[in-house]
Design an enzyme around this catalytic site. Structure first.
Site, PDB file in Angstrom:
ATOM      1  N   GLU A   1       0.827  -1.239   0.010  1.00 19.40           N
ATOM      2  CA  GLU A   1       0.070   0.154   0.013  1.00 19.40           C
ATOM      3  C   GLU A   1       0.703   1.098   0.064  1.00 19.40           C
ATOM      4  O   GLU A   1       0.500   2.102   0.816  1.00 19.40           O
ATOM      5  CB  GLU A   1      -0.858   0.163   1.440  1.00 19.40           C
ATOM      6  CG  GLU A   1      -2.065  -1.296   1.248  1.00 19.40           C
ATOM      7  CD  GLU A   1      -2.697  -1.200   2.443  1.00 19.40           C
ATOM      8  OE1 GLU A   1      -4.078  -1.397   2.489  1.00 19.40           O
ATOM      9  OE2 GLU A   1      -2.227  -1.281   3.407  1.00 19.40           O
TER      10      GLU A   1
HETATM   11  C1  ACM Z   1      -1.911  -5.495   3.881  1.00 16.36           C
HETATM   12  O1  ACM Z   1      -3.085  -5.990   4.309  1.00 16.36           O
HETATM   13  N1  ACM Z   1      -1.820  -4.227   3.701  1.00 16.36           N
HETATM   14  C2  ACM Z   1      -0.878  -6.293   3.662  1.00 16.36           C
END
Ligand code: ACM
Length: 475
Positions: A293
């Site tokens: 992310e």
């Molecule tokens: C995640 O759940 N950001 C790996």
């Protein structure tokens, strides 16, 4: 639990009495790991039966013998043979880890009632499907301390899990002291999600966790999440910011707004120091660099940062692990991609990369069990024990079969998980489901056969005070 890859139960049983002894050969008397396994077994048998077993070097009829002369070709690094008959019980393996696994099965075969202290006659030949059977605990959003982690290790060892992935850093907190960078814990360690107290591990704390994990044959996989999820570091160290100004601490639940920047003056030294110290303090082969992310990181810079992190990890002779987004970078042979959401992203990894499977819809422990549960989130769906059990890692990503899968892992994110009771409620007994996904051959697994065994496992956890989730599916 988990179901062995081959076994036979026979009529009859071996009594365990005050005269039963645990036998280990003289030449293994000083094998530290083997010795710990014996001590564990003595404690476990005493708790289950009230009987304290003595140890000895020469076997007599009716004893429990632990042998290290198993065939490595047949048993591999974790397999074991367990034979129980009228002559006694024998655990045979090629490694101390295999002996440990065999004793874990032996303890489960005890009836756990003081009225009956016998082991059923059995012949078990067992080895795991995958080498990596893990759980991730996010101690960055809400911090959990050493005592809680030691207890957690003991609980996860009961289902033959062998990796503890610690998510040590995120936007809301930095949880590991790094020599020469006191602000990381002084500032970054002082906050947590939703205004929680924060906290951090000293190097000595971390060593204690790693050592307790090793006593349970569990490898700690530390994660420093970079280049995104770094607000706690950016807030601690002005030099990690392009403008030299540290942003305020963050205690909310959002993701994807922070990033390391290669051009900031402290970035390269910071990366070198944090990876270097963690590599030195971690006996296991793996360092997890996060990589998920990174929505605030430019694509080209993301690749450069992941490749720099990979270079640092490999310089210390470790294997890099990262969330599936790292497949966008140029990965070295042996780097491990942790699939969680998008198979198409994970599949960009080169042919010599390997995978840990953490599909959110089956393994995310922060998801609610059912719509009625107050604890947990919803975005990946509801995960009751059947959903946690009923999936096959080899069918998740087209073309990625067991030859490229290192194993499975269930993550517990703690944005909204504030207490250790909540941690246990979300983890148990779902982690026993994951344990069998990672261990037992797919063709031997089915929910209806698993359900009654899981019910027994859950009762035993409840009996030692684990505030577990009571699934209606087990009634
Ligand atoms: C995640 O759940 N950001 C790996």
């Amino acid at each position: 639990m988990p179901l062995p890859s081959s076994f036979e139960l026979r009529e009859g049983s071996l009594p365990i009495t005050a005269l039963t002894r645990i036998v280990i050969a003289d030449e293994h008397e000083h094998d530290h790991q083997h010795d710990q396994t014996v001590n564990h077994l003595i404690g476990d048998v005493q708790r289950a039966t009230g009987i304290h077993l003595a140890r000895t070097a020469t076997a007599a009829a009716g004893d429990i013998e632990l042998r290290l002369d198993g065939d490595p070709g047949q048993l591999g690094p974790e397999g074991y043979a367990l034979d129980i008959d009228e002559h006694g019980a024998t655990v045979r393996a090629a490694t101390p880890h295999g002996v440990w696994n065999g004793t874990r099965t032996l303890v489960q075969l005890l009836p756990h009632t003081p009225l009956d202290t016998s082991l059923p006659f059995a012949h078990i030949l067992d080895r795991p499907r995958y080498e990596w059977r893990g759980v991730m605990l996010d101690v960055a959003r809400h911090f959990f301390g050493v005592d809680q982690l030691l207890r957690f290790i003991e609980l996860i060892a009961r289902c033959k899990l062998n990796r503890l992935h610690l998510h040590l850093t995120d936007d809301q907190g930095w949880r590991i002291a790094i020599d020469g960078w006191p602000a990381l814990t002084g500032v970054g360690g002082s906050t947590g999600a939703s205004g929680s107290a924060g906290g951090y591990f000293t190097r000595a704390d971390y060593a204690e966790i790693v050592a307790h994990a090793a006593r349970h044959f569990i490898t700690v996989v530390p994660e420093l999440d970079m280049p995104g999820h770094t607000n706690a570091a950016l807030a601690s160290i002005p030099g990690l910011n392009l403008d030299g100004i540290a942003p305020p601490a963050y205690t909310g639940k959002g993701v994807g707004f922070s990033s390391l920047r290669l051009a900031a003056p402290a970035t390269r030294r910071f990366i070198s120091d944090v990876i270097g110290q963690l590599a030195a303090d971690t006996p296991g082969h793996y360092l997890h660099i996060g990589g998920d992310e990174a929505h605030a990181t430019d694509h080209a810079e993301y690749r450069q940062l992941v490749e720099l992190l990979q270079h640092e990890v490999r310089r210390h002779h470790k294997q890099m692990v990262g969330w599936e987004e790292i497949a966008n970078a140029d990965l070295a042979a042996g780097s491990i991609v942790q699939h969680w959401l998008q198979p198409d992203v994970a599949r960009r990894a080169p042919p010599d990369a390997r995978f840990v499977m953490s599909p959110a819809a089956h393994t995310y422990l922060d998801m609610k069990h059912t719509p009625q549960c107050t604890l947990g989130r919803r975005w990946a769906g509801f995960i009751d024990v059947d959903t946690a059990y009923d999936w096959d890692p080899a069918t998740l990503i087209d073309g990625i079969g067991d030859d490229r899968i290192a194993g499975v892992e269930a993550p517990l994110w703690t944005e909204k998980v504030a207490t250790f009771d909540d941690v246990q409620h979300l983890c148990f007994p779902r982690l026993a489901c994951l344990g069998e996904v990672g261990w037992t051959p797919q063709h031997l697994r089915n929910w209806s056969g698993f359900r009654p065994r899981l019910a027994v496992h859950a009762e035993r956890l409840a009996a030692i005070g684990v505030p577990l989730y009571r699934s209606a599916l087990l009634d």
